[in-house]
Design a protein around this motif. Structure first.
Motif, PDB file in Angstrom:
ATOM      1  N   VAL A 144      19.695  37.023  33.676  1.00 18.00           N
ATOM      2  CA  VAL A 144      20.965  37.742  33.548  1.00 18.00           C
ATOM      3  C   VAL A 144      20.705  39.167  33.066  1.00 18.00           C
ATOM      4  O   VAL A 144      21.298  40.139  33.568  1.00 18.00           O
ATOM      5  CB  VAL A 144      21.913  36.997  32.591  1.00 18.00           C
ATOM      6  CG1 VAL A 144      23.162  37.836  32.304  1.00 18.00           C
ATOM      7  CG2 VAL A 144      22.314  35.646  33.187  1.00 18.00           C
TER       8      VAL A 144
ATOM      9  N   TYR B  35      20.141  39.660  37.603  1.00 13.08           N
ATOM     10  CA  TYR B  35      20.185  38.618  38.632  1.00 13.08           C
ATOM     11  C   TYR B  35      21.168  37.526  38.229  1.00 13.08           C
ATOM     12  O   TYR B  35      21.232  37.122  37.068  1.00 13.08           O
ATOM     13  CB  TYR B  35      18.794  38.005  38.829  1.00 13.08           C
ATOM     14  CG  TYR B  35      17.843  38.925  39.552  1.00 13.08           C
ATOM     15  CD1 TYR B  35      17.685  38.851  40.923  1.00 13.08           C
ATOM     16  CD2 TYR B  35      17.116  39.886  38.858  1.00 13.08           C
ATOM     17  CE1 TYR B  35      16.818  39.698  41.593  1.00 13.08           C
ATOM     18  CE2 TYR B  35      16.250  40.737  39.509  1.00 13.08           C
ATOM     19  CZ  TYR B  35      16.101  40.639  40.879  1.00 13.08           C
ATOM     20  OH  TYR B  35      15.254  41.497  41.532  1.00 13.08           O
ATOM     21  N   ARG B  36      21.900  37.029  39.208  1.00 15.48           N
ATOM     22  CA  ARG B  36      22.823  35.919  38.973  1.00 15.48           C
ATOM     23  C   ARG B  36      22.066  34.616  39.206  1.00 15.48           C
ATOM     24  O   ARG B  36      21.677  34.312  40.329  1.00 15.48           O
ATOM     25  CB  ARG B  36      24.020  36.010  39.920  1.00 15.48           C
ATOM     26  CG  ARG B  36      25.174  35.060  39.588  1.00 15.48           C
ATOM     27  CD  ARG B  36      26.312  35.301  40.583  1.00 15.48           C
ATOM     28  NE  ARG B  36      27.549  34.650  40.169  1.00 15.48           N
ATOM     29  CZ  ARG B  36      27.901  33.413  40.507  1.00 15.48           C
ATOM     30  NH1 ARG B  36      27.067  32.685  41.253  1.00 15.48           N
ATOM     31  NH2 ARG B  36      29.048  32.903  40.115  1.00 15.48           N
TER      32      ARG B  36
ATOM     33  N   GLU C  82      20.889  30.782  39.908  1.00 17.71           N
ATOM     34  CA  GLU C  82      21.395  29.836  40.902  1.00 17.71           C
ATOM     35  C   GLU C  82      22.096  28.647  40.264  1.00 17.71           C
ATOM     36  O   GLU C  82      22.936  28.015  40.890  1.00 17.71           O
ATOM     37  CB  GLU C  82      20.236  29.351  41.776  1.00 17.71           C
ATOM     38  CG  GLU C  82      19.603  30.445  42.616  1.00 17.71           C
ATOM     39  CD  GLU C  82      18.450  29.930  43.452  1.00 17.71           C
ATOM     40  OE1 GLU C  82      18.156  28.719  43.359  1.00 17.71           O
ATOM     41  OE2 GLU C  82      17.850  30.724  44.194  1.00 17.71           O
TER      42      GLU C  82
ATOM     43  N   ALA D 266      25.117  30.850  36.220  1.00 20.22           N
ATOM     44  CA  ALA D 266      26.142  31.671  36.872  1.00 20.22           C
ATOM     45  C   ALA D 266      27.292  31.976  35.923  1.00 20.22           C
ATOM     46  O   ALA D 266      27.820  33.092  35.899  1.00 20.22           O
ATOM     47  CB  ALA D 266      26.651  30.955  38.122  1.00 20.22           C
TER      48      ALA D 266
ATOM     49  N   TYR E  33      26.197  34.659  33.539  1.00 21.69           N
ATOM     50  CA  TYR E  33      26.224  35.952  34.216  1.00 21.69           C
ATOM     51  C   TYR E  33      27.637  36.507  34.277  1.00 21.69           C
ATOM     52  O   TYR E  33      27.863  37.703  34.000  1.00 21.69           O
ATOM     53  CB  TYR E  33      25.643  35.786  35.625  1.00 21.69           C
ATOM     54  CG  TYR E  33      25.645  37.055  36.447  1.00 21.69           C
ATOM     55  CD1 TYR E  33      24.563  37.928  36.401  1.00 21.69           C
ATOM     56  CD2 TYR E  33      26.727  37.385  37.268  1.00 21.69           C
ATOM     57  CE1 TYR E  33      24.561  39.085  37.163  1.00 21.69           C
ATOM     58  CE2 TYR E  33      26.725  38.539  38.029  1.00 21.69           C
ATOM     59  CZ  TYR E  33      25.646  39.394  37.967  1.00 21.69           C
ATOM     60  OH  TYR E  33      25.641  40.547  38.705  1.00 21.69           O
ATOM     61  N   GLU E  34      28.603  35.662  34.643  1.00 23.51           N
ATOM     62  CA  GLU E  34      29.984  36.132  34.768  1.00 23.51           C
ATOM     63  C   GLU E  34      30.611  36.445  33.416  1.00 23.51           C
ATOM     64  O   GLU E  34      31.443  37.347  33.304  1.00 23.51           O
ATOM     65  CB  GLU E  34      30.828  35.104  35.521  1.00 23.51           C
ATOM     66  CG  GLU E  34      30.376  34.834  36.953  1.00 23.51           C
ATOM     67  CD  GLU E  34      30.386  36.074  37.834  1.00 23.51           C
ATOM     68  OE1 GLU E  34      30.948  37.105  37.427  1.00 23.51           O
ATOM     69  OE2 GLU E  34      29.815  36.019  38.940  1.00 23.51           O
TER      70      GLU E  34
ATOM     71  N   ASN F 178      29.286  39.916  32.853  1.00 20.34           N
ATOM     72  CA  ASN F 178      29.593  40.968  33.829  1.00 20.34           C
ATOM     73  C   ASN F 178      30.929  40.828  34.548  1.00 20.34           C
ATOM     74  O   ASN F 178      31.451  41.811  35.065  1.00 20.34           O
ATOM     75  CB  ASN F 178      28.495  40.989  34.913  1.00 20.34           C
ATOM     76  CG  ASN F 178      27.123  41.277  34.356  1.00 20.34           C
ATOM     77  OD1 ASN F 178      26.899  42.345  33.805  1.00 20.34           O
ATOM     78  ND2 ASN F 178      26.205  40.332  34.486  1.00 20.34           N
ATOM     79  N   GLY F 179      31.465  39.607  34.637  1.00 22.60           N
ATOM     80  CA  GLY F 179      32.588  39.371  35.523  1.00 22.60           C
ATOM     81  C   GLY F 179      33.952  39.560  34.885  1.00 22.60           C
ATOM     82  O   GLY F 179      34.091  39.707  33.674  1.00 22.60           O
TER      83      GLY F 179
ATOM     84  N   GLN G 175      34.969  34.454  36.165  1.00 24.82           N
ATOM     85  CA  GLN G 175      34.616  33.475  35.141  1.00 24.82           C
ATOM     86  C   GLN G 175      35.272  32.125  35.430  1.00 24.82           C
ATOM     87  O   GLN G 175      34.652  31.069  35.249  1.00 24.82           O
ATOM     88  CB  GLN G 175      35.026  34.002  33.767  1.00 24.82           C
ATOM     89  CG  GLN G 175      34.226  35.212  33.322  1.00 24.82           C
ATOM     90  CD  GLN G 175      34.790  35.883  32.093  1.00 24.82           C
ATOM     91  OE1 GLN G 175      35.652  35.329  31.405  1.00 24.82           O
ATOM     92  NE2 GLN G 175      34.317  37.095  31.807  1.00 24.82           N
TER      93      GLN G 175
ATOM     94  N   ALA H 272      33.273  30.412  38.183  1.00 24.94           N
ATOM     95  CA  ALA H 272      31.994  29.891  37.697  1.00 24.94           C
ATOM     96  C   ALA H 272      32.199  28.655  36.821  1.00 24.94           C
ATOM     97  O   ALA H 272      31.443  27.682  36.913  1.00 24.94           O
ATOM     98  CB  ALA H 272      31.257  30.978  36.907  1.00 24.94           C
TER      99      ALA H 272
END
Length: 451
Positions: free
Chosen positions: A200, A204-205, A207, A212, A215-216, A219-220, A225, A228
């Motif tokens: 993260v 990179y997101r 797998e 995931a 990551y969200e 960043n998301g 969110q 995910a």
């Protein structure tokens, strides 16, 4: 800086206090020049002909570094530990530190790394230490802290892949066998999650569904969110959206967590790993901005559950998590982000390579030569030091061949972008490998309970 190319015999003379044989070869330079061959490169921070100082860097061929350290240690007149005064690097390590372009990580992951150190320190206490009894010193004795310092130093990503096995090896050398099993189990769970967070941080997101969501969260937006979380929570008997969960009373939110926790004993280890992440996320929504449910989650004896809990809590409310317990997180984050200058003397008591060598003989010789009688600062990889408990009466010897995580390092030269991608793949491989291996651990525990 000042430097000189010398042979192995002259290296020993330097560490016996004499530079007479090499004085005419000492030159001032503005850049570290690495040359191939059998000669040893010595580097000083100031002119060694003006005052008696040891070199800050010794660049020696990889096949000679053990023999060089052994020969210096064998002389009663030489300093010991010598790696407390001079940093010994192989040419490859020196190149990776001085020539390669540093990696770029998203600094927003450091609160999560700090929270992981909280969770790991509690687990290493094995029930004797609660979250409110933590201190900076206890947190600095964790792999998570060492991992954070490695990320902060922005060194070549391959060093991260070497770190877990080195940390576990030194832990096993310095501690009793009764604590080693606990440490092994904790670290096996944390490495996969540290790998996910590092992916993260590299942008990179991951797998995996849990990766995931991490990551969200960093960043998301709310919609990303929710999507995910919907994937991660799909195996729960009672799924609820994040927005809907927050509209419920605390007691109702707690019932969703209790239902999810009951499911963790069902299914394969991989499924349990994802369920642990889902439970941890639900726990963070009961009291956002706190870690007050860590003690409850610890009773389930799942290190990955506590790791995900700390990670998700800090990604959602970083400032609040760092402020807990009198600002412990801010203090630990400060220590984690302190990076050693490439051309400064070592700050640790001893380096990994020399400690391994001394452990084969009489490690008790270190007593009286270190800063604290029960604490040892070890430089696990160049420029990254961390603390270990040092109690000679409790230590056990481990064979050199005993390694916990063996990772083959890539050899070809790669661009920075390619190195980032390759590192993300390696970290993902480690996370998946540990998840599969953990299945054997869970099933063996179940078998033992039945017998």
């Amino acid at each position: 800086m000042w430097s000189a190319l010398v042979n192995r015999r002259e290296v020993f003379e330097v560490f016996l206090g004499s530079i007479k044989a090499i004085e005419l070869r000492i030159r001032q330079s503005s850049k570290l020049i690495l040359e191939s061959g059998s000669d040893v490169l010595l580097v000083w921070e100031s002119d060694p002909t003006l005052r008696p100082i040891f070199p800050i860097l010794v660049v020696v061929a990889e096949e000679d570094i053990k023999n060089t350290l052994s020969a210096i240690a064998a002389s009663p007149q030489s300093p010991s530990p010598v790696t407390a005064l001079s940093r010994f690097l192989t040419p490859n390590e020196a190149k990776r530190h001085f020539d390669d372009e540093p990696l770029e990580f998203d600094e927003r992951i450091f609160p999560a790394l700090t929270a992981l150190a909280f969770s790991e320190a509690v687990l290493h206490g094995d029930g004797r230490i609660g979250i409110k009894q933590l201190s900076p010193l206890l947190c600095r004795r964790t792999l998570s802290f060492a991992w954070g310092k490695t990320v902060a130093s922005r060194v070549d990503g391959d060093f991260l892949l070497e770190l877990p096995s080195r940390w576990l090896e030194i832990y096993s050398i310095l501690n009793s066998s009764s604590t080693n099993a606990v440490a092994q189990h904790v670290v096996d769970s944390f490495v996969g999650i540290l790998s996910v967070l590092t992916q993260v941080g590299l942008g990179y997101r991951p797998e995996t569904a849990a990766g995931a969501l991490a990551y969200e969260l960093l960043n998301g937006n709310g919609d990303a969110q929710e999507r995910a979380w919907e994937i991660l929570g799909s195996k729960l008997t009672r799924f609820i959206k994040i927005e809907a969960l927050q509209s419920l009373a605390r007691e109702e939110r707690g019932s969703y967590l209790q239902d999810a926790l009951r499911m963790m004993s069902v299914g394969s280890a991989g499924e349990q790993f994802e369920l642990a992440a889902a439970c941890a996320f639900l726990a963070t929504r009961l009291a956002p901005g706190s870690l007050e449910h860590l003690e409850i989650l610890r009773s389930h004896k799942r290190p990955d559950l506590l790791a995900w809990y700390g990670l998700f809590a800090a990604l959602q409310n970083p400032r609040e998590i760092l402020s807990l317990y009198g600002g412990l997180g801010f203090r630990l984050s400060r220590d984690m982000l302190q990076v050693e200058d490439k051309l400064s003397p070592p700050s640790a008591d001893i380096a990994y390579s020399e400690l391994r060598m001394l452990a084969r003989g009489n490690l008790e010789s270190l007593v009286g030569r270190i800063g604290h009688s029960s604490e040892l600062q070890v430089e696990l990889i160049p420029y990254v030091s961390t603390s270990f408990t040092f109690q000679t009466k409790n230590r056990i010897k481990r064979p050199d061949s005993q390694q916990s995580l063996d990772v083959e390092l890539p050899e070809p030269e790669l661009s920075t972008r390619a190195r980032l991608a390759q590192m993300a793949r390696e970290l993902s491989y480690i996370a998946n490998e540990l998840t599969e291996n953990r299945e054997d651990y869970f099933f063996s525990r179940k078998t033992r309970k039945r017998t």
